[in-house]
Write a protein that holds these residues in place. Structure first.
Motif, PDB file in Angstrom:
ATOM      1  N   ARG A  46      -4.898  -0.728  -6.831  1.00  0.00           N
ATOM      2  CA  ARG A  46      -4.799   0.167  -5.754  1.00  0.00           C
ATOM      3  C   ARG A  46      -6.321  -0.068  -5.448  1.00  0.00           C
ATOM      4  O   ARG A  46      -6.472  -0.020  -4.535  1.00  0.00           O
ATOM      5  CB  ARG A  46      -3.863   0.948  -6.381  1.00  0.00           C
ATOM      6  N   THR A  47      -7.060  -0.340  -6.395  1.00  0.00           N
ATOM      7  CA  THR A  47      -8.205  -0.293  -6.258  1.00  0.00           C
ATOM      8  C   THR A  47      -8.780  -1.116  -5.670  1.00  0.00           C
ATOM      9  O   THR A  47      -9.962  -1.082  -4.799  1.00  0.00           O
ATOM     10  CB  THR A  47      -9.079  -0.284  -7.655  1.00  0.00           C
ATOM     11  N   LYS A  70       0.680  -1.003  -0.148  1.00  0.00           N
ATOM     12  CA  LYS A  70       0.079   0.498   0.316  1.00  0.00           C
ATOM     13  C   LYS A  70       0.533   1.684   0.101  1.00  0.00           C
ATOM     14  O   LYS A  70       0.315   2.179  -0.950  1.00  0.00           O
ATOM     15  CB  LYS A  70      -0.934   0.242   0.885  1.00  0.00           C
ATOM     16  N   GLU A  91       5.619  -3.738  -6.753  1.00  0.00           N
ATOM     17  CA  GLU A  91       4.383  -2.568  -6.987  1.00  0.00           C
ATOM     18  C   GLU A  91       3.063  -2.311  -7.227  1.00  0.00           C
ATOM     19  O   GLU A  91       2.998  -3.768  -8.517  1.00  0.00           O
ATOM     20  CB  GLU A  91       5.019  -1.092  -7.617  1.00  0.00           C
ATOM     21  N   THR A 151      -0.341  -2.084  -9.710  1.00  0.00           N
ATOM     22  CA  THR A 151      -1.110  -1.281 -10.601  1.00  0.00           C
ATOM     23  C   THR A 151      -1.825  -0.601  -9.499  1.00  0.00           C
ATOM     24  O   THR A 151      -2.891   0.215  -8.736  1.00  0.00           O
ATOM     25  CB  THR A 151      -1.369  -2.176 -11.782  1.00  0.00           C
ATOM     26  N   PRO A 152      -2.480   0.323 -10.889  1.00  0.00           N
ATOM     27  CA  PRO A 152      -3.899   1.195 -10.496  1.00  0.00           C
ATOM     28  C   PRO A 152      -4.628   0.357 -10.261  1.00  0.00           C
ATOM     29  O   PRO A 152      -5.354   0.434  -9.211  1.00  0.00           O
ATOM     30  CB  PRO A 152      -3.926   1.334 -11.754  1.00  0.00           C
ATOM     31  N   THR A 153      -4.957  -0.837 -10.455  1.00  0.00           N
ATOM     32  CA  THR A 153      -6.010  -1.843 -10.703  1.00  0.00           C
ATOM     33  C   THR A 153      -6.233  -2.703  -9.158  1.00  0.00           C
ATOM     34  O   THR A 153      -6.679  -2.665  -8.721  1.00  0.00           O
ATOM     35  CB  THR A 153      -5.644  -2.961 -11.934  1.00  0.00           C
ATOM     36  N   GLU A 195      -7.833  -0.786  -1.598  1.00  0.00           N
ATOM     37  CA  GLU A 195      -8.778   0.061  -1.743  1.00  0.00           C
ATOM     38  C   GLU A 195     -10.692  -0.328  -1.043  1.00  0.00           C
ATOM     39  O   GLU A 195     -10.687  -0.732  -0.208  1.00  0.00           O
ATOM     40  CB  GLU A 195      -9.346   1.647  -2.208  1.00  0.00           C
ATOM     41  N   THR A 229       3.369  -4.983 -10.708  1.00  0.00           N
ATOM     42  CA  THR A 229       4.000  -4.556 -12.148  1.00  0.00           C
ATOM     43  C   THR A 229       5.560  -5.618 -10.793  1.00  0.00           C
ATOM     44  O   THR A 229       5.873  -5.403  -9.637  1.00  0.00           O
ATOM     45  CB  THR A 229       4.724  -3.888 -12.404  1.00  0.00           C
TER      46      THR A 229
END
Length: 110
Positions: free
Chosen positions: A79-80, A24, A73, A75-77, A83, A59
């Motif tokens: 991170r969602t 995170k 790390e 990815t944007p997916t 959340e 990734t």
């Protein structure tokens, strides 16, 4: 197979959610993840990281230094997903003492 089952398999995997939680705050190396996730074996962490990379949740970056520096790390997916899973992870931490007490009471009845 129901197409959403593939996604639910990620969410239902305890190791995957713990990896996502640990990432995170940014990228971590394999050894940092291994130290941070209590009880995970090296093999299970490797399998989990590969699966999450395949699913586009994280990734893997390799820097060509000696020894090679590999970091992971979200990815944007990813991170969602983090959340979305955060309330479940928080609930787990808050209710762990109650669950452990209930299990002990149940097991002592036997």
């Amino acid at each position: 197979m129901c197409r959403t089952r593939a996604v639910l398999d990620i969410v239902g995997d305890k190791w995957a959610l713990l990896v996502v939680r640990m990432l995170k705050d940014g990228p971590l190396r394999f050894t940092e993840l291994k130290r941070a996730i209590d009880g995970i074996s090296q093999r299970m962490l490797t399998v989990t990281l590969r699966d999450l990379e395949r699913d586009g949740i994280l990734t893997r970056t390799v820097r060509n230094v000696m020894p090679p520096h590999v970091s992971y790390e979200l990815t944007p997916t990813g991170r969602t997903l983090r959340e979305a899973a955060a309330p479940l992870l928080e609930w787990s931490l808050e209710n762990l003492p109650h669950i452990e007490a209930a299990r002990a009471a149940y097991d002592s009845r036997g």
